[in-house]
Design a protein around this motif. Structure first.
Motif: not given
Length: 112
Positions: A95-108
């Motif tokens: 709760t103090r250190f939430p995991p980073p949001e996943p990076e969006a990937t461009d799908e081809i």
């Protein structure tokens, strides 16, 4: 499989040391703490908030790259208490250190 980076920050390490209050394995408090991977690097572990615990030099050297629960049993340390406390601390620090949001990937996409 996605690669997990070694992402433990100094702030997270400090929070882990404070939360455990000593060696995560044997409980000693009057010595310098070292970072130990619960799942050893050689077994796929990483320096991350979920995988690092503070340990005394003696426990860290003894555990080496052993699997933690088997090592705790062989050393006659309280495996159940360690696992429960590890979960409790991981949950509290998440709760103090939430995991980073996943990076969006461009799908081809290909038309065809």
């Amino acid at each position: 499989m996605k690669r997990v980076d070694h992402d433990l920050t100094d702030e997270q390490w400090g929070a882990l040391r404070d939360a455990w209050g000593g060696c995560a394995y044997c409980g000693v408090t009057d010595v310098a703490m070292q970072r130990d991977c619960v799942q050893a690097l050689s077994r796929g572990g990483r320096y991350t908030l979920d995988n690092i615990v503070p340990t005394c030099r003696s426990c860290n050297a003894s555990k080496c790259n052993d699997e933690v629960t088997g090592w705790l049993r062989r050393k006659k340390l309280d495996e159940r208490s360690f696992l429960l406390r590890h979960l409790e601390i991981r949950t509290a620090l998440a709760t103090r250190f939430p995991p980073p949001e996943p990076e969006a990937t461009d799908e081809i996409t290909s038309a065809g």
